[in-house]
Design a protein around this motif. Structure first.
Motif, short mmCIF file in Angstrom:
data_model
loop_
_atom_site.label_atom_id
_atom_site.label_comp_id
_atom_site.label_asym_id
_atom_site.label_seq_id
_atom_site.Cartn_x
_atom_site.Cartn_y
_atom_site.Cartn_z
N GLY A 293 32.84 108.30 81.89
CA GLY A 293 33.23 109.27 81.82
C GLY A 293 34.31 109.36 80.68
O GLY A 293 34.99 108.46 81.63
N ASN B 95 32.46 121.55 85.60
CA ASN B 95 31.65 120.68 84.59
C ASN B 95 30.49 120.79 84.39
O ASN B 95 29.69 120.24 85.52
CB ASN B 95 32.61 119.10 84.03
CG ASN B 95 33.54 118.78 84.81
OD1 ASN B 95 34.88 119.07 83.55
ND2 ASN B 95 34.27 119.20 85.32
N ASP C 221 33.09 115.52 77.23
CA ASP C 221 31.87 115.54 77.03
C ASP C 221 30.55 116.39 76.97
O ASP C 221 29.75 117.00 77.06
CB ASP C 221 30.60 114.55 75.90
CG ASP C 221 30.40 113.52 77.17
OD1 ASP C 221 31.68 113.38 78.12
OD2 ASP C 221 29.71 112.63 76.76
N ALA C 222 30.92 117.42 77.83
CA ALA C 222 30.83 118.34 78.97
C ALA C 222 30.17 119.40 77.91
O ALA C 222 30.90 119.41 76.86
CB ALA C 222 31.51 118.61 80.41
N THR D 93 29.05 116.78 92.71
CA THR D 93 27.89 116.97 91.70
C THR D 93 27.47 118.08 93.04
O THR D 93 27.27 117.98 94.04
CB THR D 93 26.77 116.21 91.89
OG1 THR D 93 26.98 114.56 91.13
CG2 THR D 93 25.39 116.71 90.66
N LEU E 151 27.00 119.65 82.91
CA LEU E 151 26.23 118.44 82.86
C LEU E 151 25.66 118.69 81.99
O LEU E 151 23.84 119.01 81.74
CB LEU E 151 26.19 117.75 83.83
CG LEU E 151 27.28 117.22 84.70
CD1 LEU E 151 26.83 116.02 85.94
CD2 LEU E 151 28.06 116.74 83.93
N TRP F 153 37.83 111.86 80.40
CA TRP F 153 38.11 112.44 81.33
C TRP F 153 39.59 112.75 80.50
O TRP F 153 40.62 111.75 79.93
CB TRP F 153 39.02 112.66 82.25
CG TRP F 153 36.97 111.54 83.52
CD1 TRP F 153 36.73 110.39 83.36
CD2 TRP F 153 36.12 113.19 84.44
NE1 TRP F 153 35.74 110.77 84.54
CE2 TRP F 153 35.14 112.15 84.40
CE3 TRP F 153 36.39 114.05 83.90
CZ2 TRP F 153 34.18 112.53 85.34
CZ3 TRP F 153 35.10 114.20 84.98
CH2 TRP F 153 34.42 114.07 85.31
N LEU G 47 35.92 116.53 81.94
CA LEU G 47 34.47 115.20 81.41
C LEU G 47 34.98 116.26 79.79
O LEU G 47 34.19 117.27 79.69
CB LEU G 47 33.42 115.80 81.50
CG LEU G 47 32.20 115.07 81.30
CD1 LEU G 47 32.64 113.22 81.22
CD2 LEU G 47 30.82 115.05 82.00
N MET H 244 25.84 109.69 86.12
CA MET H 244 26.32 110.30 86.41
C MET H 244 26.30 111.33 87.78
O MET H 244 27.19 111.06 88.41
CB MET H 244 27.82 110.41 85.81
CG MET H 244 29.28 111.48 85.48
SD MET H 244 30.24 112.05 84.39
CE MET H 244 30.04 110.30 83.33
N GLN I 108 22.66 113.44 79.14
CA GLN I 108 22.63 112.25 79.01
C GLN I 108 23.52 111.65 80.21
O GLN I 108 24.42 110.49 80.45
CB GLN I 108 23.55 111.76 77.64
CG GLN I 108 24.84 111.99 77.81
CD GLN I 108 24.70 113.98 77.06
OE1 GLN I 108 23.63 114.74 76.83
NE2 GLN I 108 26.31 114.03 76.04
N HIS I 109 24.15 112.80 81.03
CA HIS I 109 25.41 112.37 82.24
C HIS I 109 23.86 112.66 83.58
O HIS I 109 24.93 112.87 84.30
CB HIS I 109 26.10 113.47 82.24
CG HIS I 109 27.18 113.72 81.28
ND1 HIS I 109 27.03 115.32 80.82
CD2 HIS I 109 28.06 112.98 80.85
CE1 HIS I 109 27.83 115.62 79.32
NE2 HIS I 109 28.61 114.08 79.19
N GLN I 110 23.13 112.05 83.78
CA GLN I 110 22.26 111.84 84.73
C GLN I 110 22.81 111.44 85.50
O GLN I 110 22.50 110.97 86.75
CB GLN I 110 20.57 111.76 84.02
CG GLN I 110 19.74 111.42 85.56
CD GLN I 110 18.67 111.26 85.21
OE1 GLN I 110 17.73 111.90 84.42
NE2 GLN I 110 17.50 110.96 85.98
#
Length: 189
Positions: free
Chosen positions: A128, A100, A142-143, A63, A102, A130, A140, A109, A105-107
């Motif tokens: 996720g 990717n 849905d990035a 991240t 974010l 991939w 990802l 992750m 909703q990816h918090q």
């Protein structure tokens, strides 16, 4: 020279408290310490992204908020990674990465890939869905956006390695609220 200026000139730290707002202070010194620098940078809103790669059967994801566009011709991005983490060497070994972007909703992750939770790489990637684009780096599905890159250049700057990636694959996802990090908290926009 006033006493305060004299202290600053000698390299000692002086903090001036403003009478109208006790939360504001000025730090005067010849050198800026890491802790004070991080405290100031915490006020800088950063877009949250996962930088991913794969090499020799291993996947790595980190991240980051230290990533940005460098050029649109050719399309190039840069990413900063902590050089003291030996696991980040895989990015140079692979010669590629995916950036990717974010959404809110990816918090969870983002927290896992940041190391806030004690999860191994398999558990992190299980959070996720991939796929891959051009380079074979994990992307990802849905990035908000994915920039699939070949590393064209890298440099070491103090505590970090800076990767310059030429974008050879691109995916733009659905419009959603972006995930940000500011004041050491997750935010959305």
């Amino acid at each position: 020279m006033s006493g305060l200026e004299d202290q600053c000139h000698k390299g000692s730290v002086a903090r001036n408290w403003r009478h109208d707002d006790w939360r504001q202070w000025v730090l005067k010194t010849k050198t800026v310490g890491s802790s004070d620098y991080r405290d100031a940078m915490a006020h800088y809103a950063g877009h949250v992204q996962l930088v991913t790669t794969a090499h020799a059967g291993q996947r790595r994801g980190v991240t980051v908020t230290a990533a940005c566009s460098v050029s649109d011709d050719p399309p190039t991005v840069l990413v900063c990674l902590n050089k003291s983490n030996p696991n980040n060497a895989i990015f140079l070994e692979s010669g590629r990465f995916a950036l990717n972007t974010l959404a809110v909703q990816h918090q969870d992750m983002a927290a896992a890939f940041a190391g806030f939770e004690n999860k191994d790489a398999d558990a992190r990637f299980a959070m996720g869905e991939w796929d891959t684009l051009s380079t074979g780096s994990p992307t990802l599905s849905d990035a908000l956006a994915v920039f699939d890159c070949i590393i064209k250049e890298h440099t070491i700057m103090a505590t970090h390695m800076v990767l310059f990636g030429e974008v050879v694959g691109l995916r733009i996802g659905n419009r959603q609220s972006s995930l940000l990090f500011m004041d050491r908290e997750w935010r959305s926009l």
